[in-house]
Design a protein around this motif. Structure first.
Motif, short mmCIF file in Angstrom:
data_model
loop_
_atom_site.label_atom_id
_atom_site.label_comp_id
_atom_site.label_asym_id
_atom_site.label_seq_id
_atom_site.Cartn_x
_atom_site.Cartn_y
_atom_site.Cartn_z
N TRP A 1 -55.82 -41.87 21.58
CA TRP A 1 -55.78 -42.08 20.67
C TRP A 1 -54.99 -41.36 19.53
O TRP A 1 -53.98 -42.00 18.36
CB TRP A 1 -57.47 -42.03 19.47
CG TRP A 1 -57.74 -43.34 20.58
CD1 TRP A 1 -58.83 -43.11 21.33
CD2 TRP A 1 -57.79 -44.53 19.97
NE1 TRP A 1 -59.68 -44.59 21.85
CE2 TRP A 1 -58.83 -45.34 21.02
CE3 TRP A 1 -56.43 -45.42 19.78
CZ2 TRP A 1 -58.29 -46.74 21.16
CZ3 TRP A 1 -56.63 -46.81 19.63
CH2 TRP A 1 -57.45 -47.32 20.29
N ALA A 2 -54.55 -40.09 20.18
CA ALA A 2 -54.06 -39.29 19.38
C ALA A 2 -52.04 -39.47 19.41
O ALA A 2 -51.41 -38.70 19.00
CB ALA A 2 -53.85 -37.96 19.64
N LEU A 3 -51.96 -40.54 20.57
CA LEU A 3 -50.44 -40.28 21.00
C LEU A 3 -50.30 -41.97 20.02
O LEU A 3 -51.18 -42.30 19.75
CB LEU A 3 -50.55 -41.34 22.51
CG LEU A 3 -50.78 -40.44 23.56
CD1 LEU A 3 -50.93 -40.63 25.49
CD2 LEU A 3 -49.74 -38.89 23.82
N THR A 4 -48.89 -41.38 20.19
CA THR A 4 -47.95 -43.21 18.89
C THR A 4 -47.57 -43.71 20.79
O THR A 4 -47.69 -43.61 21.26
CB THR A 4 -46.70 -42.87 18.74
OG1 THR A 4 -45.25 -41.93 19.52
CG2 THR A 4 -46.92 -41.32 17.49
N PRO A 5 -47.69 -44.88 19.73
CA PRO A 5 -47.01 -46.07 21.27
C PRO A 5 -46.11 -46.19 21.47
O PRO A 5 -45.86 -45.77 22.99
CB PRO A 5 -47.05 -47.04 20.05
CG PRO A 5 -47.88 -46.78 19.14
CD PRO A 5 -47.65 -45.71 18.80
N ALA A 6 -44.91 -45.05 21.12
CA ALA A 6 -43.56 -44.23 21.43
C ALA A 6 -44.39 -43.70 22.75
O ALA A 6 -43.53 -43.74 23.83
CB ALA A 6 -42.68 -44.13 21.15
N GLU A 7 -44.52 -42.57 22.81
CA GLU A 7 -45.36 -41.53 23.72
C GLU A 7 -46.07 -42.50 25.04
O GLU A 7 -45.77 -41.36 25.57
CB GLU A 7 -46.41 -40.36 22.92
CG GLU A 7 -45.43 -39.46 21.42
CD GLU A 7 -46.16 -39.02 20.55
OE1 GLU A 7 -45.86 -37.73 19.82
OE2 GLU A 7 -47.35 -39.27 20.49
N LEU A 8 -47.39 -43.19 24.61
CA LEU A 8 -47.68 -43.98 25.48
C LEU A 8 -46.67 -43.85 26.75
O LEU A 8 -47.00 -44.27 27.62
CB LEU A 8 -48.64 -44.87 25.24
CG LEU A 8 -49.38 -44.59 25.93
CD1 LEU A 8 -50.35 -44.11 27.30
CD2 LEU A 8 -50.32 -46.19 25.46
#
Length: 87
Positions: free
Chosen positions: A27-34
């Motif tokens: 949940w700490a990730l941004t969609p781009a990071e994921l």
């Protein structure tokens, strides 16, 4: 993604089961990071005629407003060069 919504259960499975992330890490990730971690290549959709029409409708040209930083006299000049050397 279908219908403009994210497949949260699928993303959670990919992040937590596939990548071994803990829920707080997921949940700490941004969609781009994921997406980067999952190896999904970020790309723009191809510029088709339909996509160009969609973009033009969403961001229409104003035509009367000068571009940022443009000289107002030359940006609003009508008729072009009259040969006088003046703008």
């Amino acid at each position: 993604m279908t219908g403009g919504s994210l497949d949260w259960p699928g993303l959670m499975r990919a992040g937590m089961r596939g990548l071994g992330l803990r829920p707080a890490e997921f949940w700490a990730l941004t969609p781009a990071e994921l997406a980067l971690m999952l190896g999904v290549e970020a790309s723009n959709p191809p510029l088709t005629r339909a996509r160009l029409r969609e973009m033009a409708a969403r961001w229409p040209d104003r035509g009367t407003e000068p571009a940022p930083g443009a000289d107002r006299d030359t940006a609003t000049m009508e008729g072009g060069d009259d040969g006088s050397g003046r703008l």
